[in-house]
Scaffold this motif. Sequence first.
Motif, mmCIF file in Angstrom:
data_model
loop_
_atom_site.group_PDB
_atom_site.id
_atom_site.type_symbol
_atom_site.label_atom_id
_atom_site.label_comp_id
_atom_site.label_asym_id
_atom_site.label_seq_id
_atom_site.Cartn_x
_atom_site.Cartn_y
_atom_site.Cartn_z
ATOM 1 N N PHE A 188 -18.899 -25.682 0.852
ATOM 2 C CA PHE A 188 -18.838 -27.128 0.584
ATOM 3 C C PHE A 188 -17.693 -27.676 1.406
ATOM 4 O O PHE A 188 -16.533 -27.397 1.101
ATOM 5 N N VAL A 202 -17.892 -20.672 -0.149
ATOM 6 C CA VAL A 202 -18.151 -20.141 -1.485
ATOM 7 C C VAL A 202 -18.815 -18.768 -1.401
ATOM 8 O O VAL A 202 -18.416 -17.834 -2.075
ATOM 9 N N GLY A 236 -16.643 -20.179 -11.691
ATOM 10 C CA GLY A 236 -16.126 -20.551 -10.379
ATOM 11 C C GLY A 236 -16.319 -19.487 -9.314
ATOM 12 O O GLY A 236 -15.870 -19.653 -8.190
ATOM 13 N N CYS A 237 -17.018 -18.394 -9.629
ATOM 14 C CA CYS A 237 -17.128 -17.314 -8.651
ATOM 15 C C CYS A 237 -18.331 -17.495 -7.738
ATOM 16 O O CYS A 237 -18.544 -16.717 -6.821
ATOM 17 N N GLY A 238 -19.148 -18.519 -7.987
ATOM 18 C CA GLY A 238 -20.260 -18.793 -7.078
ATOM 19 C C GLY A 238 -21.626 -18.401 -7.610
ATOM 20 O O GLY A 238 -22.603 -18.402 -6.865
ATOM 21 N N LYS A 239 -21.731 -18.109 -8.883
ATOM 22 C CA LYS A 239 -23.022 -17.712 -9.460
ATOM 23 C C LYS A 239 -24.033 -18.847 -9.382
ATOM 24 O O LYS A 239 -25.150 -18.668 -8.900
ATOM 25 N N SER A 240 -23.613 -20.020 -9.849
ATOM 26 C CA SER A 240 -24.539 -21.154 -9.826
ATOM 27 C C SER A 240 -24.897 -21.536 -8.402
ATOM 28 O O SER A 240 -26.036 -21.912 -8.121
ATOM 29 N N THR A 241 -23.917 -21.442 -7.527
ATOM 30 C CA THR A 241 -24.167 -21.757 -6.122
ATOM 31 C C THR A 241 -25.274 -20.863 -5.577
ATOM 32 O O THR A 241 -26.212 -21.341 -4.931
HETATM 33 N N1 LIG Z 1 -21.029 -29.562 -5.097
HETATM 34 C C1 LIG Z 1 -19.876 -28.903 -4.873
HETATM 35 N N2 LIG Z 1 -18.942 -29.434 -4.056
HETATM 36 C C2 LIG Z 1 -17.785 -28.781 -3.822
HETATM 37 N N3 LIG Z 1 -17.457 -27.596 -4.336
HETATM 38 C C3 LIG Z 1 -18.336 -27.010 -5.173
HETATM 39 C C4 LIG Z 1 -19.590 -27.634 -5.484
HETATM 40 N N4 LIG Z 1 -20.264 -26.829 -6.321
HETATM 41 C C5 LIG Z 1 -19.473 -25.765 -6.541
HETATM 42 N N5 LIG Z 1 -18.320 -25.857 -5.845
HETATM 43 C C6 LIG Z 1 -17.253 -24.862 -5.802
HETATM 44 O O1 LIG Z 1 -17.823 -23.626 -5.489
HETATM 45 C C7 LIG Z 1 -17.262 -22.599 -6.263
HETATM 46 C C8 LIG Z 1 -18.344 -21.870 -7.033
HETATM 47 O O2 LIG Z 1 -18.927 -22.724 -7.959
HETATM 48 P P1 LIG Z 1 -20.121 -22.289 -8.907
HETATM 49 O O3 LIG Z 1 -21.169 -21.637 -8.094
HETATM 50 O O4 LIG Z 1 -20.531 -23.451 -9.713
HETATM 51 O O5 LIG Z 1 -19.418 -21.214 -9.847
HETATM 52 P P2 LIG Z 1 -19.971 -20.528 -11.167
HETATM 53 O O6 LIG Z 1 -21.364 -20.978 -11.417
HETATM 54 O O7 LIG Z 1 -19.858 -19.072 -10.901
HETATM 55 O O8 LIG Z 1 -19.043 -20.933 -12.254
HETATM 56 C C9 LIG Z 1 -16.221 -23.241 -7.160
HETATM 57 O O9 LIG Z 1 -14.970 -23.060 -6.578
HETATM 58 C C10 LIG Z 1 -16.608 -24.680 -7.164
HETATM 59 O O10 LIG Z 1 -15.475 -25.479 -7.308
#
Ligand SMILES: Nc1ncnc2c1ncn2[C@@H]1O[C@H](COP(=O)(O)OP(=O)(O)O)[C@@H](O)[C@H]1O
Lengths: 361, 294
Positions: A15, A20, A41-46
């Motif tokens: 991002f 990430v 915050g480890c990138g699972k959802s990403t």
């Molecule tokens: N739309 C976005 N814009 C900027 N940073 C993002 C966005 N989505 C997630 N992040 C960052 O990417 C990292 C991983 O996020 P995420 O995948 O949501 O983590 P998890 O699901 O493991 O808690 C985090 O540091 C978060 O701040």
Amino acid sequence: MQRSNVDITNLQIGFGGLKVLENLNLHVDASEFLVLLGPSGCGKSTLLNAIAGLIDVKGGEIRIGDRDVTWAEPKDRGIAMVFQSYALYPRMSVRKNLSFGLKVARTPQDEIDSRVGEAAKMLRLTELLDRRPSELSGGQRQRVAIGRALVRHAGVYLFDEPLSNLDAQLRAELRVEIKRLHARLGATMIYVTHDQIEALTLADRIAVMQGGVIQQLDTPKKIYREPANRFVASFVGSPAMNFIRGRIARDGGLAFIAGDARFDLNGYAFRTPPSDAPAVLGIRPEHIEVIGSDHPSAVPARVEMVEPMGADALIWCRLADGTAFSFRSDADAQARAGDTLALRFPAEAFSLFDDQSGQRL
Amino acid sequence: MSATALSSGRPRRISPARWGLYAFILITALYFLLPLYVMIVTSLKPMAEIRQGNLLALPASPSLAAWVKAWTSACTGLTCEGIRIGFFNSLRILVPSVVISILVGSLTGYALSLWRVRGANILFGAMMVVAFIPYQVFIYPLVRVFSFTGLGQSLATIVTIHTIFGLPTMTLLFRNYFTSLPVELFKAARIDGAGFYQIYARIMMPMATPMIVVAVILQTTGIWNDFILGLVFAGRDNLPMTVQLNNIVNSTQGERAYNVDMAATLLTALLPLVVYFGSGRWFVRGIAAGAVKG
Ligand SMILES: Nc1ncnc2c1ncn2[C@@H]1O[C@H](COP(=O)(O)OP(=O)(O)O)[C@@H](O)[C@H]1O
Ligand SMILES: [Mg+2]
């Protein structure tokens, strides 16, 4: 119903300037239940959103059912997804929520009715079909969200922390329901959670993630028993694994030395040939036991506190060098604060880690 | 439960500070209500009674004659057909302007909030900056533009003008609302295969009812009260009620008919008043309840 495998190669996602995921590789078999486990915050959802096609990737390839879908629209990927916040359409009835996607895809009405009926029956939603989401409890809402995924007859089902908004009891109930669903459908499921209990109970395989990197990908049993590094060891298991700092010594039989305490390493399966070096010994609370003080490998420890946990008790102790650790004992153990116990630390149950890299030895 | 919670509270005593507050509220209310009162009573009096100069007195024999005259036969320039012409002109300007500006504004707000439009933030920032420039600055250039396109002064022109000037506020309103919704809702709809317009029309707008009400109120009062844009862009046949009102009040033949002026003014103010009072209960809260944990 088709069951797709998922292949992710060299996936890169960022991002803006924030990287990430970097060169992430993951293979999920058809019909497998894969859990992505890691702290928030480890990138699972990403990663899950990338599989779903909801965010753009910077590089790499995503294949679902042997089809390159890296740049395909979400609807064309043969996936369905369940979100933590349920994300039900608030102005539509449960029935409309379930059928919206099929309507958009111009599915014939009788097919819609049969799929919605089938999903509703499977999830015990039949009586709720004409209600609005606001008239449902949290557990019912999440069942509707799961139903909305099921009617898509997708090749892969993606779950993003679906139980995190529910209270403990509902979470346990729905967990069983999801597991049953997987057994019944044999569908491919990728399930994100930060709850290690969920991961251990549901998964065929767990991918433990930290900082956008998969630390270990293995069966729950292996993850629990043979964590690949200190992060995995400390993240999985409750009560947590004990860590004792010391060094490996080869004089007079292979042993781990921490202060005055000496832990026999006979029976530990080293991955790399051992050398005299600082290391960290990990052992789970349930593997430590009380033995007679005359036993040759007994390690003395002083009891600090007893924590009753119902079925058993957690006993907190300190070694002579001050290292704190805990072990499980039966609920009516006689130990009291101040007692000195002789304990056995079985080498088969150890996890030894390099002091510097944290990797398993 | 709430009843017991209320009655179990400490008996309330009214402190001096509170008295001061009440006094202030009372004076403020009087300050605004007194002119209204004067207008209403004056509009119900015949001129003979008004000439006596008893501003606050109730009318001796209330009559709607001035209202009828204001509505049907007051002179608004060359014609003397009352302010109703202006009322219907305003209505013809209002309805399409409100509908189109809300449609366009909600669509841009939706696009800027949920879709990854390239340069969305820059576009939005530019729009906000422009919104703070006094619009008098744009009038002359816009007159040139519309005469160049051949639209000149017409109903279509004034509707377009209102849509353009309403765009920043409407976009801001809807963008902020859609940004506040859980983004998963949008993602779920995308996975369900809904496209740009389907998500807008079938998911987002039905949820935006409270915003639509706010937008209708803002636009209705703004457009109804507009004077200068209507004067410049609507054309002679479509002059809005405010312009007609001005013509009635400022026509200087003979004695000033205060009762007719007051009635005409009240008639002009009627629609915004009705909108304010009528729409209050539509400010429904928690339309999004059920979308997220609740
Ligand atoms: N739309 C976005 N814009 C900027 N940073 C993002 C966005 N989505 C997630 N992040 C960052 O990417 C990292 C991983 O996020 P995420 O995948 O949501 O983590 P998890 O699901 O493991 O808690 C985090 O540091 C978060 O701040
Ligand atoms: Mg997440």
